[in-house]
Design a protein around this motif. Structure first.
Motif, mmCIF file in Angstrom:
data_model
loop_
_atom_site.group_PDB
_atom_site.id
_atom_site.type_symbol
_atom_site.label_atom_id
_atom_site.label_comp_id
_atom_site.label_asym_id
_atom_site.label_seq_id
_atom_site.Cartn_x
_atom_site.Cartn_y
_atom_site.Cartn_z
ATOM 1 N N LEU A 167 0.795 -1.228 0.042
ATOM 2 C CA LEU A 167 -0.181 0.174 -0.023
ATOM 3 C C LEU A 167 0.778 1.243 0.186
ATOM 4 C CD1 LEU A 167 -2.683 1.532 0.384
ATOM 5 C CD2 LEU A 167 -2.792 1.077 2.773
ATOM 6 N N ARG A 168 1.779 1.359 0.897
ATOM 7 C CA ARG A 168 2.898 2.401 0.893
ATOM 8 C C ARG A 168 3.356 2.708 -0.489
ATOM 9 N NH1 ARG A 168 4.218 0.433 6.069
ATOM 10 N NH2 ARG A 168 5.666 -0.917 5.266
ATOM 11 N N ASP A 169 3.887 1.249 -1.148
ATOM 12 C CA ASP A 169 4.225 1.715 -2.494
ATOM 13 C C ASP A 169 3.268 2.236 -3.529
ATOM 14 O OD1 ASP A 169 6.583 0.683 -1.653
ATOM 15 O OD2 ASP A 169 6.338 -1.542 -2.219
ATOM 16 N N GLU A 170 2.050 1.605 -3.358
ATOM 17 C CA GLU A 170 1.136 2.059 -4.427
ATOM 18 C C GLU A 170 0.437 3.658 -4.123
ATOM 19 O OE1 GLU A 170 -0.505 0.813 -6.828
ATOM 20 O OE2 GLU A 170 0.339 -1.245 -6.472
ATOM 21 N N GLN A 171 0.580 4.044 -2.743
ATOM 22 C CA GLN A 171 0.429 5.477 -2.566
ATOM 23 C C GLN A 171 1.476 6.314 -3.128
ATOM 24 O OE1 GLN A 171 0.242 5.464 1.894
ATOM 25 N NE2 GLN A 171 -2.077 4.922 1.697
ATOM 26 N N ALA A 172 2.915 5.599 -2.940
ATOM 27 C CA ALA A 172 3.846 6.601 -3.751
ATOM 28 C C ALA A 172 3.732 6.895 -5.064
ATOM 29 C CB ALA A 172 5.165 6.119 -3.186
ATOM 30 N N GLU A 176 2.648 10.044 -7.412
ATOM 31 C CA GLU A 176 3.184 10.546 -8.661
ATOM 32 C C GLU A 176 2.299 10.679 -9.620
ATOM 33 O OE1 GLU A 176 6.069 7.522 -9.515
ATOM 34 O OE2 GLU A 176 7.273 8.141 -7.662
ATOM 35 N N ARG A 177 1.093 9.798 -9.923
ATOM 36 C CA ARG A 177 0.063 9.740 -11.049
ATOM 37 C C ARG A 177 -0.794 10.823 -10.759
ATOM 38 N NH1 ARG A 177 -0.151 3.832 -10.086
ATOM 39 N NH2 ARG A 177 -1.728 4.288 -8.579
ATOM 40 N N GLU A 178 -1.026 11.070 -9.489
ATOM 41 C CA GLU A 178 -1.772 12.570 -9.153
ATOM 42 C C GLU A 178 -1.124 13.740 -9.712
ATOM 43 O OE1 GLU A 178 -3.941 14.632 -5.451
ATOM 44 O OE2 GLU A 178 -2.983 12.984 -5.014
ATOM 45 N N ASP A 179 0.256 13.758 -9.373
ATOM 46 C CA ASP A 179 0.957 14.810 -9.830
ATOM 47 C C ASP A 179 0.680 15.074 -11.438
ATOM 48 O OD1 ASP A 179 1.441 15.340 -7.234
ATOM 49 O OD2 ASP A 179 3.525 14.737 -7.494
ATOM 50 N N GLU A 180 0.875 13.800 -11.988
ATOM 51 C CA GLU A 180 0.926 14.004 -13.737
ATOM 52 C C GLU A 180 -0.452 14.176 -13.932
ATOM 53 O OE1 GLU A 180 1.831 13.443 -17.575
ATOM 54 O OE2 GLU A 180 2.952 13.567 -15.770
ATOM 55 N N LEU A 181 -1.581 13.802 -13.495
ATOM 56 C CA LEU A 181 -3.070 14.243 -13.612
ATOM 57 C C LEU A 181 -3.314 15.627 -13.453
ATOM 58 C CD1 LEU A 181 -4.842 10.911 -12.182
ATOM 59 C CD2 LEU A 181 -4.612 11.623 -14.723
#
Length: 417
Positions: A167-172, A176-181
């Motif tokens: 989960l921590r990896d997915e959150q990280a 990153e994906r949120e920044d891209e979006l």
């Protein structure tokens, strides 16, 4: 003198003899008394010995009784005398018999019931031993289950740890994906602003075109109204002749019979207004509803008599503006229809009268049936406020075309719904 001495001597002898006899008697009685005393002493000693023996036996019996009481119980422990209470012991024995059914039929004492108690005790001990074995076995099973549960808990904790790391990896990665979006959203927002400006421009252009079309439609409606007025003479005038006449009346039953029937396309349930058959009479006398239909006549039910002193009589006439025994007629529905009859049911009802319900207004339309206010337009979009049917464009067009406008309330009068 000698005589006196002899007399005194004789008296002395008598007394001596008397005292001698008394002495002998005393000795005799003393001897006898001495023998009786010896006998009594012997008897006393014998009685004392017997009493001592009886006391010894009594003490032995008392000791035996005390020992039995100690073994049996049921005595007062606060008393110095140990003596079992027989009534209490009997009550305990009866209670034992009542408690243990196997001893219930015995008439014996504690000696008889003790073997039963011992046997039952041994049976219970065996049962307890078996239960203890069962408990031991089940405890082993419980220990096995606990061990398995502990293993499962450890496995679960390990899985939770693994999932937490994942989960921590997915959150990280999500960050990153949120920044891209967010970057893409900013770009899309800029594009949306451009599109919004273009939409506003198109809306202004459409408004201009809409106003032009509205003016064109208004001109066409004016021309259509003008042409309708010019062609009005070609449309048949409203019938002023009655639809039927009453040939017979039953005042008691509230029934009457008229001179039209199935051959004139009459159906049950059709309503008519009853007017006087006299020339020039326009007042409605009552309401009629067709109840039975024959070939060339029908039975009607009379109701709503206006004036009891002006009853329905033979020769009175029936009028229904929607009834036509001959030609085909067309109608268009304007507004919303609900309640006793929805639009589909109303179409079927008018169809039985020979009236065809059209989907849109045309030059062949004879009637405009007007319902209640509407909430959505023809495309299904909701109005901001309910619109009365008289404010709809189709209503104005029907009036301009010369169609006969009939409110739904008037249709209900004819068909009783």
């Amino acid at each position: 003198m000698s005589s006196a001495k002899r007399g005194a001597a004789q008296v002395s002898v008598v007394w001596v003899i008397t005292f001698g006899v008394i002495a002998l008697a005393s000795i005799f009685f003393g001897y006898i008394a001495q023998d009786d005393k010896a006998i009594m002493v012997t008897e006393r000693d014998s009685a004392v010995a017997e009493m001592a023996d009886s006391d010894a036996k009594f003490e032995g019996a008392q000791d035996a009784r005390r020992e039995v009481s100690r073994v049996l119980g049921f005595y007062d422990t606060t008393s110095a005398d140990i003596d079992s209470n027989v009534d209490t012991a009997k009550a305990a024995l009866e209670s034992f018999k009542d408690t243990f059914s196997e001893a219930g039929d015995l008439e014996g004492n504690f000696q008889a019931v003790l073997p039963i108690a011992e046997r039952m005790y041994r049976s219970k001990v065996a049962e307890l031993s078996e239960l203890q074995s069962t408990i031991t076995r089940q405890q082993g099973e419980i220990d096995t289950v606990k061990t398995q549960r502990d293993n499962d808990l450890r496995a679960k904790d390990e899985e939770i740890t693994r999932l937490s790391n994942q989960l921590r990896d997915e959150q990280a990665n999500a960050s990153e994906r949120e920044d891209e979006l967010q970057r893409r959203l900013a770009q899309a927002s800029g594009q949306a602003d451009d599109l919004d400006q273009r939409v506003r421009q198109l809306q202004r252009d459409m408004d201009v075109l809409g106003r032009d079309k509205d003016r064109e439609i208004a001109m066409l409606r004016g021309r259509l109204t003008e042409q309708g007025e010019k062609l009005a003479f070609l449309r048949p005038a409203a019938r002023e002749l009655p639809d039927a006449r009453i040939v017979s009346v039953s005042s008691e039953l509230g029934l009457a019979w008229i001179d039209i029937g199935a051959n004139q396309r009459l159906a049950r349930g059709v309503g008519f207004k009853i007017q006087s058959g006299k020339p020039g009479a326009q007042e409605v006398k009552a309401i009629a509803e067709v109840t039975q239909v024959m070939a060339d006549m029908a039975e009607i039910q009379i109701s709503g008599l206006v004036d009891p002193f002006d009853p329905v009589v033979p020769g009175d006439v029936l009028i229904n503006e929607l009834y036509d025994p001959t030609g085909e007629r067309n109608a268009v529905l304007i507004g919303r229809f609900s309640g006793s009859y929805d639009e589909g049911q109303l179409r079927a009802l008018l169809g039985r009268m020979g009236i065809n319900v059209q989907d849109s207004l045309s030059l062949t339309t004879d009637y405009a049936i007007v319902g209640s206010e509407v909430y959505v337009d023809e495309f299904g979009d909701a109005y901001e406020e309910p619109v009365d049917p008289s404010n709809l464009p189709i209503y104005s067009e029907a009036v301009a075309q010369g169609c006969k406008v009939i409110p739904i309330a008037q249709v209900r009068e004819y068909f009783k719904f």
